[in-house]
Design a protein around this motif. Structure first.
Motif, mmCIF file in Angstrom:
data_model
loop_
_atom_site.group_PDB
_atom_site.id
_atom_site.type_symbol
_atom_site.label_atom_id
_atom_site.label_comp_id
_atom_site.label_asym_id
_atom_site.label_seq_id
_atom_site.Cartn_x
_atom_site.Cartn_y
_atom_site.Cartn_z
ATOM 1 N N CYS A 51 0.839 -1.190 0.000
ATOM 2 C CA CYS A 51 0.000 0.000 0.000
ATOM 3 C C CYS A 51 0.882 1.251 0.000
ATOM 4 N N ARG A 52 0.248 2.414 -0.074
ATOM 5 C CA ARG A 52 1.007 3.658 -0.154
ATOM 6 C C ARG A 52 1.870 3.879 1.089
ATOM 7 N N ALA A 53 1.303 3.570 2.271
ATOM 8 C CA ALA A 53 2.052 3.797 3.516
ATOM 9 C C ALA A 53 3.252 2.857 3.611
ATOM 10 N N CYS A 54 3.063 1.593 3.249
ATOM 11 C CA CYS A 54 4.184 0.651 3.299
ATOM 12 C C CYS A 54 5.239 1.010 2.251
ATOM 13 N N THR A 55 4.788 1.446 1.083
ATOM 14 C CA THR A 55 5.735 1.847 0.042
ATOM 15 C C THR A 55 6.599 3.004 0.516
ATOM 16 N N ALA A 56 5.972 3.958 1.226
ATOM 17 C CA ALA A 56 6.734 5.107 1.728
ATOM 18 C C ALA A 56 7.787 4.650 2.734
ATOM 19 N N GLU A 57 7.417 3.714 3.615
ATOM 20 C CA GLU A 57 8.391 3.199 4.582
ATOM 21 C C GLU A 57 9.510 2.439 3.868
ATOM 22 N N TYR A 58 9.144 1.654 2.892
ATOM 23 C CA TYR A 58 10.106 0.836 2.158
ATOM 24 C C TYR A 58 11.142 1.705 1.445
ATOM 25 N N ARG A 59 10.741 2.890 1.026
ATOM 26 C CA ARG A 59 11.624 3.773 0.267
ATOM 27 C C ARG A 59 12.316 4.817 1.119
ATOM 28 N N ASP A 60 12.006 4.878 2.409
ATOM 29 C CA ASP A 60 12.535 5.936 3.278
ATOM 30 C C ASP A 60 13.812 5.444 3.969
ATOM 31 N N PRO A 61 14.976 6.024 3.624
ATOM 32 C CA PRO A 61 16.238 5.567 4.240
ATOM 33 C C PRO A 61 16.265 5.730 5.753
ATOM 34 N N ALA A 62 15.443 6.617 6.293
ATOM 35 C CA ALA A 62 15.436 6.842 7.733
ATOM 36 C C ALA A 62 14.532 5.857 8.470
ATOM 37 N N ASP A 63 13.775 5.070 7.737
ATOM 38 C CA ASP A 63 12.811 4.154 8.346
ATOM 39 C C ASP A 63 13.449 2.780 8.546
ATOM 40 N N ARG A 64 13.107 2.105 9.617
ATOM 41 C CA ARG A 64 13.706 0.789 9.852
ATOM 42 C C ARG A 64 13.142 -0.276 8.914
ATOM 43 N N ARG A 65 12.168 0.081 8.108
ATOM 44 C CA ARG A 65 11.635 -0.844 7.100
ATOM 45 C C ARG A 65 12.140 -0.503 5.688
ATOM 46 N N PHE A 66 13.181 0.302 5.622
ATOM 47 C CA PHE A 66 13.786 0.629 4.341
ATOM 48 C C PHE A 66 14.293 -0.670 3.697
ATOM 49 N N HIS A 67 13.716 -1.017 2.560
ATOM 50 C CA HIS A 67 14.045 -2.247 1.842
ATOM 51 C C HIS A 67 13.852 -3.506 2.700
ATOM 52 N N ALA A 68 12.857 -3.510 3.571
ATOM 53 C CA ALA A 68 12.457 -4.727 4.281
ATOM 54 C C ALA A 68 11.517 -5.499 3.358
ATOM 55 N N GLU A 69 12.008 -6.565 2.755
ATOM 56 C CA GLU A 69 11.256 -7.237 1.690
ATOM 57 C C GLU A 69 9.925 -7.842 2.149
ATOM 58 N N PRO A 70 9.777 -8.366 3.396
ATOM 59 C CA PRO A 70 8.469 -8.905 3.796
ATOM 60 C C PRO A 70 7.514 -7.860 4.358
ATOM 61 N N ILE A 71 7.804 -6.565 4.176
ATOM 62 C CA ILE A 71 6.993 -5.500 4.758
ATOM 63 C C ILE A 71 5.510 -5.719 4.451
ATOM 64 N N ALA A 72 4.673 -5.444 5.455
ATOM 65 C CA ALA A 72 3.234 -5.651 5.295
ATOM 66 C C ALA A 72 2.503 -4.877 6.381
ATOM 67 N N CYS A 73 1.213 -4.689 6.169
ATOM 68 C CA CYS A 73 0.347 -4.077 7.168
ATOM 69 C C CYS A 73 -1.070 -4.598 6.944
ATOM 70 N N PRO A 74 -2.020 -4.294 7.816
ATOM 71 C CA PRO A 74 -3.382 -4.807 7.634
ATOM 72 C C PRO A 74 -4.034 -4.401 6.322
ATOM 73 N N ALA A 75 -3.575 -3.287 5.738
ATOM 74 C CA ALA A 75 -4.198 -2.808 4.505
ATOM 75 C C ALA A 75 -3.719 -3.563 3.274
ATOM 76 N N CYS A 76 -2.531 -4.190 3.337
ATOM 77 C CA CYS A 76 -1.981 -4.765 2.103
ATOM 78 C C CYS A 76 -1.325 -6.125 2.274
ATOM 79 N N GLY A 77 -1.201 -6.621 3.499
ATOM 80 C CA GLY A 77 -0.431 -7.825 3.715
ATOM 81 C C GLY A 77 -1.263 -9.075 3.924
ATOM 82 N N PRO A 78 -0.635 -10.143 4.360
ATOM 83 C CA PRO A 78 -1.334 -11.398 4.612
ATOM 84 C C PRO A 78 -2.407 -11.235 5.684
ATOM 85 N N GLU A 79 -3.346 -12.183 5.694
ATOM 86 C CA GLU A 79 -4.460 -12.131 6.632
ATOM 87 C C GLU A 79 -4.675 -13.514 7.239
#
Length: 782
Positions: free
Chosen positions: A174-202
């Motif tokens: 989702c947009r929020a996870c994409t922003a985290e994935y691309r943010d060098p200051a975020d601890r999820r920067f390039h975290a490949e299994p990144i997910a959240c309730p809006a876009c991830g497994p259920e």
């Protein structure tokens, strides 16, 4: 001035980094480091490597190469760093530093190294805090993860390790996870299994026999309600399904045992934290560190007598296997239920654990009352790892989730890629290339087609991920092992390695020993090079070869495998057919054994006596494991064994608390140029003490002290004769905590250096690594 000019001079380099450097936040680390140092260039995954091209001042480039090693993320393991010239002129001045798209095929000088994927990483503290923060968007989300934690080996399908080659590819960020994935200051920067309730497994919930399914939080609450009401739930964990129930409920634990067809083998228990663990077993600093470590193994501890658990969790044993939650879903279940939970493999009897949702519903339909699954695919099955603390250091009993497939070194590099296929029980395989060995996860016992399929499936998966295409296959000498039979079907060169040489070599190799050592292999059974069954051996060995110096006295196994399942029959084998060194002793043993014989069915006693006398279906074995079984039967501890090692474990539990027990009489003889431990004097004394109503626990402790004292004496003499002080202790019997710690203390006091398996199991789970170490050394010799 000259130093200042040199520091300002622009330098360009290409740096290739091999090891466990994908899936551990290494690219984000390099990105931040490059920016901090003011460098131009890029970092990317390149096959199984991380490749960097960078340009900047000479001082900044020196600091880059140094800090790659000193400041790497905690789960990274750098095995090689090669620095060379970049392609062309290198990065353009002022272009900045970036993470760029991965290259599928490595083009580097390190591309002959296996591709490495990190093991699964337990949920980190930051993600746990988010999990229980009502203000966080991942509040109570069972798949929260970041670059420091989450699934790795169980979701990857190949290298380079990018989302597109994992089972997360089906979940568009989702947009929020994409922003985290691309943010060098975020601890999820390039975290490949990144997910959240809006876009991830259920999560999904399916009651047993039901057709409807709930999702998300309602699915979790349905599982919690069933567990609270005394039900059994099949929970899809990180590496496969687990069967979970209330560990304080006697009725549900007994029901799980009946349904799972596991009558006596202890269950593991999952607790929320170290405080909860301490209520069930004493937890020292070393045990606490192991419980809370990133792999999150099941840790074997001595249970408290007043533990508030169902008695059937660990029937007849004082050892309790505890684990802390490894995944967010585990944290949620323990939080909501607030009680310890049985967490055992999602299988029946000796089958492999279930990983697919439909497979779980089909295979566990008669076991579970409900199924808590999810829609993230498990690419490779990984059972829980099991570990313990030996002499203050962690030691693996089962190497699986959290540890495999992390690489191990080979002290002598394999000149050709090889596959070692292991043994029959507690099966693992090992892929090796160069000085790197990759031990696959615990498969189970190769006794049925389902387990063989699990082995070959995982071999295909790990071969694809690592890129190791074997030119040599290494196997045990026993022709009846299914692993040996599999090796015969592979169209490459084959190397056979004796079972107990592989055991002691596994210990030597993990400690980097390349010269001569004494190997003490105390085991159940393994085929010797003389055609008999071994299991109580002292070897003079190196990684290439061995020479047998000493052994246990032989005894027949009446009925072969039947004697393994029934220790009372093994005791009859010793009474009626122990290798003779003194006829008078054997006759006395028969007279003293009257009470033991009287409690057995007369037909069984008569039949075994005839079998032994005629030598019918009575293979001879010099086995330490079978002697422990026989003693357990003679001391009325166990006549039958529901699982391998049960009798010996019960004997050890009985001996606990009797510290300082004196050794029983023992004797060394010589036969065929071998030193032989004759157990008959020891058995005679046990029977005499039983006749005199001695405390059985004290006798059990004295037997352990006898084996330790005899072993120290044999090793001391052999060390003096052959000029080596290193003693490698391995084999399934070395899982006996009382024995191994007595051996370590005794050998150390004798001026020798005892080594034990730590990263590799001492049991047959370490055989494949030992085979690989032996074959690599032999291949180096041509």
């Amino acid at each position: 001035m000259r130093g200042t000019a040199a520091a300002a001079r622009r330098v360009a380099r290409r740096i290739e980094v091999g090891g466990t450097v994908q899936g551990v936040g290494f690219r984000p680390f390099v990105y931040r480091l490059g920016r901090e140092l003011g460098l131009d260039g890029w970092v990317r995954n390149d096959g199984g490597l991380v490749v960097i091209e960078a340009a900047g001042s000479a001082d900044a480039m020196r600091r880059l190469s140094a800090r790659l090693r000193t400041d790497a993320p905690p789960q990274a393991r750098l095995r090689q760093v090669r620095i060379g010239a970049p392609a062309g002129d290198g990065p353009m001045h002022g272009s900045g530093f970036h993470v760029i798209a991965s290259a599928e095929q490595p083009r580097s000088g390190l591309d002959d190294r296996p591709g490495l994927v990190p093991p699964d990483l337990a949920t980190c503290a930051a993600c746990v805090a988010e999990l229980f923060d009502p203000g966080d968007r991942r509040y109570r989300y069972p798949f929260v993860n970041c670059t420091d934690c989450g699934p790795r080996a169980t979701i990857v399908g190949g290298l380079p390790y990018d989302r597109a080659v994992t089972s997360m590819r089906r979940f568009a960020m989702c947009r929020a996870c994409t922003a985290e994935y691309r943010d060098p200051a975020d601890r999820r920067f390039h975290a490949e299994p990144i997910a959240c309730p809006a876009c991830g497994p259920e999560l999904t919930w399916r009651p047993a026999g039901g057709h409807g399914a709930e999702g998300g939080e309602p699915a979790l609450q349905a599982a919690v309600a069933l567990l609270r009401d005394g039900g059994i739930v099949a929970v899809k964990g990180v590496g496969g399904y687990q069967l979970v129930c209330d560990a304080t409920d006697e009725a549900v634990v007994a029901r799980l045992r009946a349904r799972k067809q596991r009558p006596v083998k202890p269950f593991a228990v999952m607790v929320a934290d170290l405080t909860a663990a301490g209520r069930l077993a004493p937890v020292g600093p070393a045990e606490a560190a192991l419980l809370a470590s990133v792999p999150r193994p099941v840790v074997l501890l001595t249970a408290r007598p007043d533990r508030l658990l169902a008695a059937t969790v660990t029937p007849g044993a004082d050892t309790l296997g505890l684990l802390l939650p490894a995944a967010p879903l585990h944290h949620l279940l323990l939080h909501d239920l607030d009680r310890p939970l049985v967490a055992t493999s999602g299988n029946v009897a000796d089958e492999p654990i279930a990983v697919d949702d439909a497979e779980a519903v089909d295979r566990l339909a008669g076991v579970a009352d409900g199924f808590l699954g999810h829609d993230r695919v498990i690419r490779a099955r990984y059972d829980d790892s099991v570990a313990r603390v030996v002499a203050g250091r962690p030691s693996l009993v089962r190497r699986a989730r959290g540890y495999a497939p992390a690489p191990l070194g080979l002290p002598i590099a394999a000149p050709e890629p090889l596959l070692a296929v292991g043994a029959q029980l507690k099966h693992t395989f090992t892929l090796a290339r160069g000085s790197t060995a990759i031990v696959g996860p615990h498969t189970g016992d190769l006794q049925q087609q389902e387990t063989m399929t699990a082995f070959t499936d995982h071999l295909a998966h790990l071969t694809r991920v690592t890129g190791v295409e074997p030119a040599v296959v290494v196997h045990d000498l026993h022709p009846g092992y299914l692993s040996t039979q599999y090796a015969q079907t592979v169209s490459v060169r084959r190397v056979g390695v004796q079972h107990h040489h592989a055991h002691v070599a596994s210990c030597a190799a993990e400690h980097g020993i390349t010269g001569r050592y004494l190997g003490v292999a105390y085991d159940g059974l393994g085929l010797g090079d003389d055609g008999t069954l071994w299991g109580g051996e002292v070897l003079l060995a190196d990684l290439r070869s061995y020479r047998r110096l000493a052994r246990f006295g032989r005894a027949p196994l009446p009925g072969g495998a039947a004697a393994v399942r029934r220790p009372a029959r093994m005791a009859l084998g010793y009474l009626f057919g122990a290798e003779a060194f003194d006829d008078t002793s054997l006759a006395r043993a028969g007279r003293l054994a009257g009470p033991f014989l009287a409690r057995l069915p007369p037909l069984e006693v008569a039949t075994v006596r005839r079998m032994v006398a005629a030598g019918v279906n009575c293979p001879q074995a010099s086995s330490a494991g079978r002697l422990f079984d026989a003693v357990a039967a003679l001391l009325r501890v166990r006549d039958d064994a529901g699982y391998e090692g049960e009798a010996a474990a019960a004997l050890e539990a009985l001996a606990a608390g009797h510290t300082g027990a004196a050794p029983l009489p023992w004797r060394l003889a010589t036969r065929d140029d071998l030193v032989v431990y004759d157990p008959v004097p020891t058995l005679l004394t046990l029977l005499e003490a039983l006749r005199d109503e001695a405390a059985v626990g004290l006798l059990a402790a004295a037997f352990h002290a006898t084996i330790a004292a005899m072993t120290v004496a044999v090793c001391s003499d052999a060390a003096a004769e052959h000029g080596t002080s290193t003693v490698c202790l391995s084999g399934g019997v070395m899982q006996n905590q009382l024995l191994i710690e007595a051996l370590i203390a005794g050998l150390s006091a004798a001026g020798l250096t005892p080594l034990v398996n730590e990263q590799i199991p001492a049991n047959d789970g370490g055989i494949s690594y030992g085979q690989a170490a032996v074959a690599a050394a032999q291949l180096q010799d041509g």
